[in-house]
Write an enzyme that holds these catalytic residues in place. Structure first.
Site, PDB file in Angstrom:
ATOM      1  N   LYS A 175      36.101  35.202 -15.302  1.00 24.82           N
ATOM      2  CA  LYS A 175      36.264  36.831 -15.598  1.00 24.82           C
ATOM      3  C   LYS A 175      35.615  37.277 -17.336  1.00 24.82           C
ATOM      4  O   LYS A 175      35.949  36.542 -18.157  1.00 24.82           O
ATOM      5  CB  LYS A 175      37.905  37.270 -15.606  1.00 24.82           C
ATOM      6  CG  LYS A 175      37.693  39.222 -15.736  1.00 24.82           C
ATOM      7  CD  LYS A 175      38.530  39.300 -16.504  1.00 24.82           C
ATOM      8  CE  LYS A 175      38.897  39.967 -17.778  1.00 24.82           C
ATOM      9  NZ  LYS A 175      38.438  41.247 -18.212  1.00 24.82           N
ATOM     10  N   GLY A 232      45.954  37.764 -26.223  1.00 25.19           N
ATOM     11  CA  GLY A 232      46.211  36.451 -25.548  1.00 25.19           C
ATOM     12  C   GLY A 232      47.659  36.123 -25.341  1.00 25.19           C
ATOM     13  O   GLY A 232      47.920  35.040 -24.720  1.00 25.19           O
ATOM     14  N   GLU A 250      41.752  31.351 -27.765  1.00 27.43           N
ATOM     15  CA  GLU A 250      40.625  31.498 -28.753  1.00 27.43           C
ATOM     16  C   GLU A 250      40.194  33.050 -29.758  1.00 27.43           C
ATOM     17  O   GLU A 250      39.671  33.715 -28.782  1.00 27.43           O
ATOM     18  CB  GLU A 250      38.618  31.179 -28.431  1.00 27.43           C
ATOM     19  CG  GLU A 250      38.545  30.038 -28.093  1.00 27.43           C
ATOM     20  CD  GLU A 250      38.769  28.830 -29.122  1.00 27.43           C
ATOM     21  OE1 GLU A 250      38.230  28.898 -30.737  1.00 27.43           O
ATOM     22  OE2 GLU A 250      38.163  27.958 -28.958  1.00 27.43           O
ATOM     23  N   CYS A 284      34.162  36.658 -34.676  1.00 29.23           N
ATOM     24  CA  CYS A 284      35.631  36.144 -34.747  1.00 29.23           C
ATOM     25  C   CYS A 284      36.087  36.026 -35.500  1.00 29.23           C
ATOM     26  O   CYS A 284      36.789  36.143 -36.586  1.00 29.23           O
ATOM     27  CB  CYS A 284      36.396  35.733 -33.334  1.00 29.23           C
ATOM     28  SG  CYS A 284      34.622  34.162 -33.433  1.00 29.23           S
ATOM     29  N   GLU A 383      43.144  42.310 -38.279  1.00 30.47           N
ATOM     30  CA  GLU A 383      41.438  42.708 -37.688  1.00 30.47           C
ATOM     31  C   GLU A 383      40.968  43.741 -37.736  1.00 30.47           C
ATOM     32  O   GLU A 383      41.432  44.007 -36.325  1.00 30.47           O
ATOM     33  CB  GLU A 383      41.641  41.804 -36.896  1.00 30.47           C
ATOM     34  CG  GLU A 383      39.767  40.344 -36.694  1.00 30.47           C
ATOM     35  CD  GLU A 383      39.802  40.152 -35.078  1.00 30.47           C
ATOM     36  OE1 GLU A 383      39.761  40.260 -34.218  1.00 30.47           O
ATOM     37  OE2 GLU A 383      38.865  39.332 -35.029  1.00 30.47           O
TER      38      GLU A 383
HETATM   39  P1  NAD Z   1      40.407  41.952 -25.827  1.00 27.77           P
HETATM   40  O1  NAD Z   1      42.117  41.207 -26.064  1.00 27.77           O
HETATM   41  O2  NAD Z   1      40.691  43.596 -25.584  1.00 27.77           O
HETATM   42  O3  NAD Z   1      39.837  41.465 -24.420  1.00 27.77           O
HETATM   43  C1  NAD Z   1      38.827  40.161 -24.305  1.00 27.77           C
HETATM   44  C2  NAD Z   1      39.202  39.672 -23.040  1.00 27.77           C
HETATM   45  O4  NAD Z   1      40.903  39.792 -22.401  1.00 27.77           O
HETATM   46  C3  NAD Z   1      38.663  40.868 -21.426  1.00 27.77           C
HETATM   47  O5  NAD Z   1      37.952  40.152 -20.776  1.00 27.77           O
HETATM   48  C4  NAD Z   1      39.716  42.011 -21.576  1.00 27.77           C
HETATM   49  O6  NAD Z   1      39.058  42.450 -20.412  1.00 27.77           O
HETATM   50  C5  NAD Z   1      40.577  41.001 -21.419  1.00 27.77           C
HETATM   51  N1  NAD Z   1      42.111  41.721 -21.474  1.00 27.77           N
HETATM   52  C6  NAD Z   1      43.154  42.223 -21.666  1.00 27.77           C
HETATM   53  N2  NAD Z   1      44.246  41.924 -21.375  1.00 27.77           N
HETATM   54  C7  NAD Z   1      43.878  41.261 -20.414  1.00 27.77           C
HETATM   55  C8  NAD Z   1      45.688  40.871 -20.512  1.00 27.77           C
HETATM   56  N3  NAD Z   1      46.504  41.534 -20.608  1.00 27.77           N
HETATM   57  N4  NAD Z   1      45.632  39.852 -19.508  1.00 27.77           N
HETATM   58  C9  NAD Z   1      44.454  38.845 -19.511  1.00 27.77           C
HETATM   59  N5  NAD Z   1      43.366  39.300 -19.817  1.00 27.77           N
HETATM   60  C10 NAD Z   1      43.297  40.655 -20.703  1.00 27.77           C
HETATM   61  O7  NAD Z   1      39.626  41.384 -26.953  1.00 27.77           O
HETATM   62  P2  NAD Z   1      38.354  42.105 -26.963  1.00 27.77           P
HETATM   63  O8  NAD Z   1      38.283  43.083 -27.400  1.00 27.77           O
HETATM   64  O9  NAD Z   1      37.301  41.936 -25.730  1.00 27.77           O
HETATM   65  O10 NAD Z   1      37.169  41.049 -27.979  1.00 27.77           O
HETATM   66  C11 NAD Z   1      37.504  40.961 -29.335  1.00 27.77           C
HETATM   67  C12 NAD Z   1      38.610  40.466 -29.850  1.00 27.77           C
HETATM   68  O11 NAD Z   1      38.164  38.834 -29.144  1.00 27.77           O
HETATM   69  C13 NAD Z   1      38.953  39.764 -31.587  1.00 27.77           C
HETATM   70  O12 NAD Z   1      40.070  39.859 -31.678  1.00 27.77           O
HETATM   71  C14 NAD Z   1      37.673  38.786 -32.012  1.00 27.77           C
HETATM   72  O13 NAD Z   1      38.359  38.396 -32.671  1.00 27.77           O
HETATM   73  C15 NAD Z   1      38.284  38.103 -30.642  1.00 27.77           C
HETATM   74  N6  NAD Z   1      37.300  36.511 -30.877  1.00 27.77           N
HETATM   75  C16 NAD Z   1      37.548  35.652 -30.587  1.00 27.77           C
HETATM   76  C17 NAD Z   1      36.217  34.546 -30.345  1.00 27.77           C
HETATM   77  C18 NAD Z   1      36.979  32.527 -30.840  1.00 27.77           C
HETATM   78  O14 NAD Z   1      35.964  31.850 -30.319  1.00 27.77           O
HETATM   79  N7  NAD Z   1      38.020  33.057 -31.431  1.00 27.77           N
HETATM   80  C19 NAD Z   1      35.030  34.725 -29.943  1.00 27.77           C
HETATM   81  C20 NAD Z   1      34.768  35.821 -29.861  1.00 27.77           C
HETATM   82  C21 NAD Z   1      35.760  37.156 -30.315  1.00 27.77           C
END
Ligand code: NAD
Length: 485
Positions: A175, A232, A250, A284, A383
């Protein structure tokens, strides 16, 4: 221009049975890139999972060399169209094209790296040890797996999940993020052309609700999630409440950058300005909390202001190859970062530079530095995921370590010093999945990447990323059986 907006299931592009769609807006100027991106509902997710389950029956029997052949072909096909994928990312979430191309360059490299592992997955054996039993350890795929991706480096995030998963013999449902779906959806036709059998790799799009359908699915046995700590937590919760699937997380960070008084000032300033601001701070592992030793703080802060102000001049249209800083990914991300700026101002922190939006159109925010925020202020603890840095000072190495580790996160850390003994001593005590000396974190192919504490668990990249998609099985032979002769 038209874009592929459908779901990719069983090697075919199909419309979502949910009947729901969403649109993608260019954050540079607010124009609609495309409407009609298909959002997968429960029935669509079930179809994708069923396709992956059927495909697993055959894929697990393919030899490693056969799996590797598809993966090498995939690398070649993607390499042919790197620029196309980079542009799809740039117009969806505003990543400057120069950075999107650099990210893309690594994608075929990852496919080939993990293709190399596909025919080298071995096992172990332990001899009879006074217990009349010989033990064999085999590494088994999980079966149907899923990946849920963030938007800030879509293609690298995606390849780091799919390539090791399928090399290990799993089948996959991905996804993609609703903020940057177009490049990943376009991968479908490449998957088919590369020779992956139908159902081995499926791609669905949609918002968080689609992700939650995967996280809670009873026939998915492992999910790898990249995103915020808040989401997460929900993924892990859904996994626990459904079939106890294995979860890799992650997540985010508030990583420290520790600047000691013997650091090379020019390198340190560049790394904590241009380095930190790469992808407009939407990385991140970005070290968004700078801790600088008190005696060099005045020169450091003065230099930082100059560097940040220079960076504002290379902010603009992300399709321009000379642009280094683009907009935030979308209106929601812009609003989020602006609310942190307001919170920072009302907490009484001094603004060294920035603190406002740039221009009147698009999701642009001036590169910003806050000085000496309160340790309880949200700009210091949370963050922000944008071009916003906070700076505090310390006196001793012990104090620096205490401040660096005083966070619920543990993703990355950087140390700036020319004293290698100190670097080794400090890096050993930092609670972070990755520590970089005299630079910000940069993705590495063979070293592991992942978080400690609430930045997640599990590892991507290297052999660690492969082993995360395999589960050990013990096969035990009872030798205490009389010979037939
Ligand atoms: P987000 O948590 O809003 O969304 C990430 C993904 O999760 C999207 O595809 C979203 O549709 C999905 N999602 C949202 N709610 C969900 C749920 N309840 N169940 C399952 N899936 C769900 O994050 P974002 O705004 O897309 O990304 C930014 C975040 O990602 C920041 O916190 C960043 O640090 C983190 N990030 C971490 C890494 C890493 O490798 N550690 C890499 C890139 C980004």
């Amino acid at each position: 221009m038209t874009y592929e907006t459908r779901l990719f299931i069983n090697n075919e592009y199909v419309d979502a049975k949910s009947g729901e769609t969403f649109s993608v807006t260019n954050p540079c100027n607010g124009t609609t890139v495309t409407e009609g991106v298909q959002a997968a509902g429960a029935e669509d997710v079930d179809l994708a999972v069923e396709a992956a389950a059927q495909a697993y029956k055959g894929w697990r029997k393919w030899s490693g060399a056969q799996r590797a052949k598809c993966m090498h072909k995939m690398a070649d096909l993607i390499e042919r169209d790197l620029e196309k994928f980079a542009i799809l990312e740039t117009i969806s979430m505003g990543q400057p094209i120069s950075i999107a191309k650099k990210f893309m360059d690594n994608v075929p490299v990852y496919w080939r790296y993990y293709a190399g592992f596909a025919d080298k997955i071995g096992g172990e054996s332990y001899p009879e040890d006074g217990d009349s039993r010989v033990k064999m350890v085999q590494y088994m795929p999980y079966g149907v797996c899923a990946g849920i991706a963030a938007w800030n480096g879509t293609h690298l995030t995606v390849v780091k999940k799919i390539a090791p998963a399928v090399a290990a013999g799993n089948t996959f449902v991905l996804k993609v993020s609703e903020k940057s779906p177009l490049g990943a959806i376009a991968l479908g036709s490449y998957i088919k052309e590369a020779g992956f059998p139908p159902g081995v790799i499926n791609i669905v799009s949609g918002a968080g609700v689609t992700g939650s359908l995967l996280a809670g699915h009873m026939k998915i046995w492992k999910v790898s999630f990249t995103g915020s700590t808040a989401s997460g937590r929900k993924v892990q919760d859904a996994a626990t409440k459904s079939n106890l699937k294995v979860v890799t997380l992650e997540l985010g960070g508030k990583s420290p950058s520790i600047v000691f008084n013997d650091a090379d000032l020019e390198t340190t300033l560049t790394m904590n300005s241009r380095g930190f601001l790469s992808n407009t701070g939407q990385i991140c592992a970005a070290c968004s909390r700078v801790l600088v030793q008190e005696d060099i703080a005045p020169q450091f802060i003065q230099g930082l202001r100059k560097k940040f102000q220079e960076m504002s001049e290379v902010m603009g249209d992300p399709l321009d190859p000379n642009t280094f800083l683009g907009p935030l990914a979308d209106q929601a991300q812009f609003d989020r970062v602006m609310s942190f700026l307001e919170a920072g101002k009302s907490s009484g922190s001094e603004i060294l530079t920035g603190g406002v939006r740039k221009g009147n159109t698009g999701c642009f925010i001036e590169p910003t530095v806050f000085l000496d925020p309160d340790t309880n202020a949200s700009i210091y603890t949370d963050e922000i995921f944008g071009p916003v840095l906070v700076v505090k000072t310390f006196k001793t190495e012990d104090e620096a370590l205490e401040m660096a580790n005083a966070t619920s996160y543990g993703l990355a850390a950087s140390i700036y010093t020319r004293d290698i003994t100190r670097a080794l001593r400090v890096s050993a005590l930092l609670e972070a999945g990755t520590v970089t000396l005299n630079a910000p974190y940069g993705a590495t192919l063979n070293a592991p990447f992942g978080g400690m504490k609430q930045s997640g668990h599990g590892r991507e990249s290297g052999k660690y990323g492969l082993m995360d998609w395999l589960q050990p099985k013990a096969v035990v032979f009872n030798m205490d059986v009389p010979s037939k002769d």
